[in-house]
Design a protein around this motif. Structure first.
Motif, PDB file in Angstrom:
ATOM      1  N   VAL A  32      29.569  38.970  29.736  1.00 58.02           N
ATOM      2  CA  VAL A  32      31.028  39.296  29.648  1.00 58.02           C
ATOM      3  C   VAL A  32      31.248  40.571  28.608  1.00 58.02           C
ATOM      4  O   VAL A  32      31.845  41.563  29.087  1.00 58.02           O
ATOM      5  CB  VAL A  32      31.735  38.393  29.313  1.00 58.02           C
ATOM      6  N   VAL A  33      30.525  40.508  27.530  1.00 51.15           N
ATOM      7  CA  VAL A  33      30.677  41.605  26.684  1.00 51.15           C
ATOM      8  C   VAL A  33      29.761  42.838  27.304  1.00 51.15           C
ATOM      9  O   VAL A  33      30.733  43.911  27.165  1.00 51.15           O
ATOM     10  CB  VAL A  33      30.086  41.307  25.223  1.00 51.15           C
ATOM     11  N   GLY A  34      28.980  42.746  27.829  1.00 48.76           N
ATOM     12  CA  GLY A  34      28.174  43.740  28.730  1.00 48.76           C
ATOM     13  C   GLY A  34      29.019  44.304  29.861  1.00 48.76           C
ATOM     14  O   GLY A  34      29.256  45.737  29.820  1.00 48.76           O
ATOM     15  N   ALA A  35      29.824  43.708  30.461  1.00 50.68           N
ATOM     16  CA  ALA A  35      30.770  44.084  31.310  1.00 50.68           C
ATOM     17  C   ALA A  35      31.992  44.999  30.721  1.00 50.68           C
ATOM     18  O   ALA A  35      32.528  45.998  31.181  1.00 50.68           O
ATOM     19  CB  ALA A  35      31.342  42.996  32.320  1.00 50.68           C
ATOM     20  N   LEU A  36      32.617  44.255  29.735  1.00 51.90           N
ATOM     21  CA  LEU A  36      33.660  44.853  28.905  1.00 51.90           C
ATOM     22  C   LEU A  36      33.011  46.419  28.420  1.00 51.90           C
ATOM     23  O   LEU A  36      33.811  47.360  28.398  1.00 51.90           O
ATOM     24  CB  LEU A  36      33.963  44.133  27.682  1.00 51.90           C
ATOM     25  N   VAL A  37      31.928  46.339  27.899  1.00 49.44           N
ATOM     26  CA  VAL A  37      31.174  47.857  27.356  1.00 49.44           C
ATOM     27  C   VAL A  37      31.342  48.755  28.484  1.00 49.44           C
ATOM     28  O   VAL A  37      31.571  49.885  28.250  1.00 49.44           O
ATOM     29  CB  VAL A  37      29.979  47.591  26.655  1.00 49.44           C
ATOM     30  N   ALA A  38      30.984  48.225  29.719  1.00 50.79           N
ATOM     31  CA  ALA A  38      30.822  49.183  30.892  1.00 50.79           C
ATOM     32  C   ALA A  38      32.232  49.461  31.413  1.00 50.79           C
ATOM     33  O   ALA A  38      32.449  50.713  31.627  1.00 50.79           O
ATOM     34  CB  ALA A  38      30.185  48.320  32.076  1.00 50.79           C
ATOM     35  N   VAL A  39      33.420  48.786  31.093  1.00 49.22           N
ATOM     36  CA  VAL A  39      34.742  49.382  31.564  1.00 49.22           C
ATOM     37  C   VAL A  39      35.359  50.101  30.600  1.00 49.22           C
ATOM     38  O   VAL A  39      35.850  51.011  30.959  1.00 49.22           O
ATOM     39  CB  VAL A  39      35.577  47.856  31.771  1.00 49.22           C
ATOM     40  N   ALA A  40      34.815  49.824  29.137  1.00 49.61           N
ATOM     41  CA  ALA A  40      35.511  50.835  28.118  1.00 49.61           C
ATOM     42  C   ALA A  40      34.988  52.095  28.316  1.00 49.61           C
ATOM     43  O   ALA A  40      35.125  53.088  27.713  1.00 49.61           O
ATOM     44  CB  ALA A  40      35.173  50.183  26.832  1.00 49.61           C
ATOM     45  N   ALA A  41      33.704  52.107  28.729  1.00 48.12           N
ATOM     46  CA  ALA A  41      32.702  53.260  28.820  1.00 48.12           C
ATOM     47  C   ALA A  41      33.039  54.097  30.003  1.00 48.12           C
ATOM     48  O   ALA A  41      32.713  55.304  30.078  1.00 48.12           O
ATOM     49  CB  ALA A  41      31.264  53.152  28.730  1.00 48.12           C
ATOM     50  N   ILE A  42      33.922  53.719  30.818  1.00 47.07           N
ATOM     51  CA  ILE A  42      34.346  54.407  32.192  1.00 47.07           C
ATOM     52  C   ILE A  42      34.546  55.839  32.057  1.00 47.07           C
ATOM     53  O   ILE A  42      34.341  56.985  32.372  1.00 47.07           O
ATOM     54  CB  ILE A  42      35.291  53.569  33.098  1.00 47.07           C
ATOM     55  N   ASP A  43      35.739  55.855  30.985  1.00 48.02           N
ATOM     56  CA  ASP A  43      36.432  57.070  30.768  1.00 48.02           C
ATOM     57  C   ASP A  43      35.657  57.973  29.618  1.00 48.02           C
ATOM     58  O   ASP A  43      36.472  58.842  29.192  1.00 48.02           O
ATOM     59  CB  ASP A  43      37.648  56.959  30.536  1.00 48.02           C
ATOM     60  N   GLN A  44      34.794  57.471  29.039  1.00 47.62           N
ATOM     61  CA  GLN A  44      33.956  58.064  27.914  1.00 47.62           C
ATOM     62  C   GLN A  44      34.736  58.525  26.772  1.00 47.62           C
ATOM     63  O   GLN A  44      34.415  59.248  25.673  1.00 47.62           O
ATOM     64  CB  GLN A  44      33.324  59.365  28.554  1.00 47.62           C
ATOM     65  N   ARG A  45      35.658  57.380  26.411  1.00 47.37           N
ATOM     66  CA  ARG A  45      36.589  57.502  25.184  1.00 47.37           C
ATOM     67  C   ARG A  45      37.336  56.325  25.036  1.00 47.37           C
ATOM     68  O   ARG A  45      37.447  55.714  25.906  1.00 47.37           O
ATOM     69  CB  ARG A  45      37.458  58.888  25.341  1.00 47.37           C
TER      70      ARG A  45
END
Length: 156
Positions: A32-45
């Motif tokens: 779940v944390v890995g998925a959240l990191v991916a979602v947070a990194a989509i817009d690169q900021r």
């Protein structure tokens, strides 16, 4: 004697069960944390739109820590009970025993921190976690762009 050995085996099985449960919770939350990191990194900021994700990191971390402490407390208790039963069986007291009394004596002998943790139930933690997931979902619903398909943003 067979009943005492059966009870001992049951406590050993509970230790294995709670170790597996702790491992499963840790693995699930890691994904779940890995998925959240991916979602947070989509817009690169990181900006105010990432607030629900940051909040999710905090709550998932707290939830994971509480679950690990609770599972560790259960493992400690069942290991101590298995040890107590082994001593009871090895001492020749296997013919008559009171498991409830043995459990109570083990609980009383534990430090105050673990006695308090014993009162927390895992289903309480999971219920709170899913309420949190629901609240983050509602927050994200309000944060979605308004393309006319969300009824809540229709009257703006």
């Amino acid at each position: 004697m067979e009943a005492a050995i059966s009870v001992y085996e049951q406590y050993c099985e509970q230790v294995r069960h709670h170790q597996d449960e702790r491992r499963a919770i840790a693995n699930t939350l890691t994904v779940v944390v890995g998925a959240l990191v991916a979602v947070a990194a989509i817009d690169q900021r990181l900006d105010k739109q990432d607030f629900p994700i940051i909040l999710a990191f905090i709550v998932i971390g707290l939830f994971g820590a509480m679950c690990m402490v609770k599972c560790h407390g259960l493992i400690r208790f069942y290991k101590q009970m298995a040890s107590t039963m082994a001593l009871h069986i090895g001492g020749g007291g296997g013919s008559s025993f009171d498991v409830v009394q043995l459990e109570e004596s083990v609980r009383i002998s534990e430090p105050a921190f673990w006695r308090r943790i014993d009162k927390v139930r895992l289903w309480y933690l999971w219920s709170l976690f899913f309420v949190f997931v629901m609240l983050v979902g509602v927050m994200l619903l309000f944060a979605l762009p308004t393309d006319g398909w969300i009824l809540l943003n229709r009257y703006k």
